[in-house]
Design a protein around this motif. Structure first.
Motif, PDB file in Angstrom:
ATOM      1  N   GLU A   1       3.593 -13.636 -19.905  1.00 16.96           N
ATOM      2  CA  GLU A   1       2.836 -11.673 -19.929  1.00 16.96           C
ATOM      3  C   GLU A   1       2.634 -11.039 -18.443  1.00 16.96           C
ATOM      4  OE1 GLU A   1      -1.017  -9.317 -21.484  1.00 16.96           O
ATOM      5  OE2 GLU A   1       0.686 -10.474 -23.068  1.00 16.96           O
ATOM      6  N   ASN A   2       2.606 -11.884 -17.798  1.00 19.74           N
ATOM      7  CA  ASN A   2       2.199 -11.934 -16.394  1.00 19.74           C
ATOM      8  C   ASN A   2       3.139 -11.311 -15.404  1.00 19.74           C
ATOM      9  OD1 ASN A   2      -1.016 -11.848 -16.765  1.00 19.74           O
ATOM     10  ND2 ASN A   2      -1.089 -13.567 -15.988  1.00 19.74           N
ATOM     11  N   LYS A   3       4.401 -12.709 -15.688  1.00 20.91           N
ATOM     12  CA  LYS A   3       5.106 -12.265 -14.805  1.00 20.91           C
ATOM     13  C   LYS A   3       6.508 -11.257 -15.273  1.00 20.91           C
ATOM     14  CE  LYS A   3       9.475 -15.169 -14.210  1.00 20.91           C
ATOM     15  NZ  LYS A   3      10.305 -16.369 -14.656  1.00 20.91           N
ATOM     16  N   LEU A   4       6.253 -11.037 -16.557  1.00 23.87           N
ATOM     17  CA  LEU A   4       6.501  -9.835 -16.982  1.00 23.87           C
ATOM     18  C   LEU A   4       5.929  -8.393 -16.267  1.00 23.87           C
ATOM     19  CD1 LEU A   4       9.077  -8.057 -18.710  1.00 23.87           C
ATOM     20  CD2 LEU A   4       7.222  -8.364 -20.940  1.00 23.87           C
ATOM     21  N   ASN A   5       4.867  -8.774 -16.408  1.00 24.54           N
ATOM     22  CA  ASN A   5       4.194  -7.070 -15.857  1.00 24.54           C
ATOM     23  C   ASN A   5       4.428  -7.418 -14.002  1.00 24.54           C
ATOM     24  OD1 ASN A   5       2.952  -6.436 -18.323  1.00 24.54           O
ATOM     25  ND2 ASN A   5       0.647  -8.287 -17.815  1.00 24.54           N
ATOM     26  N   ASP A   6       4.323  -8.338 -13.658  1.00 25.51           N
ATOM     27  CA  ASP A   6       4.872  -8.055 -12.283  1.00 25.51           C
ATOM     28  C   ASP A   6       6.633  -8.081 -12.144  1.00 25.51           C
ATOM     29  OD1 ASP A   6       2.527  -9.284 -11.753  1.00 25.51           O
ATOM     30  OD2 ASP A   6       3.406 -11.830 -11.555  1.00 25.51           O
ATOM     31  N   ASP A   7       7.505  -8.688 -13.574  1.00 24.89           N
ATOM     32  CA  ASP A   7       8.884  -7.521 -12.824  1.00 24.89           C
ATOM     33  C   ASP A   7       8.548  -6.604 -13.083  1.00 24.89           C
ATOM     34  OD1 ASP A   7       9.564 -10.211 -12.542  1.00 24.89           O
ATOM     35  OD2 ASP A   7      10.241 -10.777 -14.294  1.00 24.89           O
ATOM     36  N   MET A   8       7.659  -5.819 -14.143  1.00 24.12           N
ATOM     37  CA  MET A   8       7.730  -4.449 -14.143  1.00 24.12           C
ATOM     38  C   MET A   8       7.232  -3.708 -13.020  1.00 24.12           C
ATOM     39  SD  MET A   8       9.001  -3.960 -17.177  1.00 24.12           S
ATOM     40  CE  MET A   8       8.376  -2.440 -17.676  1.00 24.12           C
ATOM     41  N   GLU A   9       6.392  -3.961 -12.393  1.00 26.26           N
ATOM     42  CA  GLU A   9       5.440  -3.192 -11.005  1.00 26.26           C
ATOM     43  C   GLU A   9       6.807  -2.927  -9.824  1.00 26.26           C
ATOM     44  OE1 GLU A   9       2.277  -5.757  -9.641  1.00 26.26           O
ATOM     45  OE2 GLU A   9       1.345  -4.892 -11.549  1.00 26.26           O
ATOM     46  N   LEU A  10       8.116  -4.916 -10.112  1.00 22.87           N
ATOM     47  CA  LEU A  10       8.980  -4.690  -8.941  1.00 22.87           C
ATOM     48  C   LEU A  10      10.143  -3.995  -9.408  1.00 22.87           C
ATOM     49  CD1 LEU A  10       9.949  -5.728  -6.558  1.00 22.87           C
ATOM     50  CD2 LEU A  10      11.045  -8.231  -8.047  1.00 22.87           C
ATOM     51  N   ILE A  11      10.173  -3.499 -10.636  1.00 22.60           N
ATOM     52  CA  ILE A  11      10.963  -2.215 -11.229  1.00 22.60           C
ATOM     53  C   ILE A  11      10.517  -0.809 -10.526  1.00 22.60           C
ATOM     54  CG2 ILE A  11      12.657  -1.174 -13.077  1.00 22.60           C
ATOM     55  CD1 ILE A  11      12.297  -3.871 -14.374  1.00 22.60           C
ATOM     56  N   ALA A  12       9.306  -1.076 -10.610  1.00 20.57           N
ATOM     57  CA  ALA A  12       8.316   0.973 -10.468  1.00 20.57           C
ATOM     58  C   ALA A  12       9.105   0.842  -8.991  1.00 20.57           C
ATOM     59  CB  ALA A  12       7.299   0.983 -11.275  1.00 20.57           C
ATOM     60  N   VAL A  13       8.772  -0.514  -8.432  1.00 25.47           N
ATOM     61  CA  VAL A  13       8.368  -0.069  -6.726  1.00 25.47           C
ATOM     62  C   VAL A  13      10.179   0.201  -6.269  1.00 25.47           C
ATOM     63  CG1 VAL A  13       8.179  -1.227  -4.591  1.00 25.47           C
ATOM     64  CG2 VAL A  13       6.674  -1.543  -6.863  1.00 25.47           C
ATOM     65  N   ILE A  14      11.397  -0.582  -6.834  1.00 26.15           N
ATOM     66  CA  ILE A  14      12.788  -0.557  -6.551  1.00 26.15           C
ATOM     67  C   ILE A  14      12.750   1.046  -6.702  1.00 26.15           C
ATOM     68  CG2 ILE A  14      14.148  -1.141  -6.874  1.00 26.15           C
ATOM     69  CD1 ILE A  14      13.700  -4.028  -7.169  1.00 26.15           C
ATOM     70  N   THR A  15      12.104   1.757  -7.789  1.00 28.03           N
ATOM     71  CA  THR A  15      12.870   2.973  -8.770  1.00 28.03           C
ATOM     72  C   THR A  15      11.967   3.439  -7.560  1.00 28.03           C
ATOM     73  OG1 THR A  15      12.817   1.846 -11.116  1.00 28.03           O
ATOM     74  CG2 THR A  15      12.678   3.644 -10.319  1.00 28.03           C
ATOM     75  N   ALA A  16      11.052   3.584  -7.165  1.00 28.18           N
ATOM     76  CA  ALA A  16      10.401   4.785  -6.554  1.00 28.18           C
ATOM     77  C   ALA A  16      11.007   5.057  -5.353  1.00 28.18           C
ATOM     78  CB  ALA A  16       8.462   4.613  -6.221  1.00 28.18           C
ATOM     79  N   ALA A  17      11.600   3.543  -4.423  1.00 24.61           N
ATOM     80  CA  ALA A  17      11.896   2.913  -3.758  1.00 24.61           C
ATOM     81  C   ALA A  17      12.945   4.007  -3.484  1.00 24.61           C
ATOM     82  CB  ALA A  17      12.422   1.379  -2.461  1.00 24.61           C
ATOM     83  N   ILE A  18      14.244   4.261  -4.651  1.00 22.86           N
ATOM     84  CA  ILE A  18      15.713   4.492  -4.107  1.00 22.86           C
ATOM     85  C   ILE A  18      15.684   5.813  -4.521  1.00 22.86           C
ATOM     86  CG2 ILE A  18      17.038   4.765  -6.090  1.00 22.86           C
ATOM     87  CD1 ILE A  18      17.346   2.253  -6.119  1.00 22.86           C
ATOM     88  N   ALA A  19      14.233   6.917  -5.049  1.00 18.15           N
ATOM     89  CA  ALA A  19      13.967   7.448  -6.122  1.00 18.15           C
ATOM     90  C   ALA A  19      13.930   8.380  -4.206  1.00 18.15           C
ATOM     91  CB  ALA A  19      12.649   7.791  -6.604  1.00 18.15           C
ATOM     92  N   ALA A  20      12.399   7.802  -3.493  1.00 18.93           N
ATOM     93  CA  ALA A  20      12.205   8.245  -1.598  1.00 18.93           C
ATOM     94  C   ALA A  20      13.647   8.294  -0.990  1.00 18.93           C
ATOM     95  CB  ALA A  20      11.711   7.255  -1.798  1.00 18.93           C
TER      96      ALA A  20
END
Length: 119
Positions: free
Chosen positions: A62-81
């Protein structure tokens, strides 16, 4: 022999100019540091106390999945910026991360070698 003395003078003048500019930049940066330290040391502002006795929880699925979701959120925000900087107004909820592939250090080095080759 006159050209040697003239060349030496030009070299000394160039080196001293470079060092003078570097010292000037260093003084400016240290002045900025003092200004920011004075702004941060206002009276009445409580500094946060760091807790050094933090115990890390063991990695679970579950922690690994949460870390992946945070990473995906950061990547998505960087691409949008990045897209906003280019003038395209794309919101992060319109972007979809389809795959997240982790690359080992050996693979990164091989990719860098291929991209930076002269041929």
């Amino acid at each position: 022999m006159d050209w040697l003395a003239e060349g030496l003078m030009v070299t000394i003048l160039g080196i001293s100019t470079v060092f003078a500019v570097l010292i000037f930049i260093s003084l400016i940066l240290s002045a900025f540091g003092m200004v920011t330290n004075k702004a941060g040391n206002k009276k009445g502002v409580n500094k946060p106390v760091l807790n050094t006795n933090i115990v890390k929880a063991p990695k679970t699925e579950e922690n690994k999945l949460n870390d992946d979701m945070e990473l995906i959120a950061v990547i998505t925000a960087a691409i949008a910026a990045s897209e906003r900087a280019k003038g395209r107004n794309i919101s992060p909820d319109k972007l979809v991360v389809r795959r997240l592939k982790r690359v080992s250090a050996w693979n990164k080095e091989a990719i860098n070698e291929q991209q930076n080759s002269l041929f």
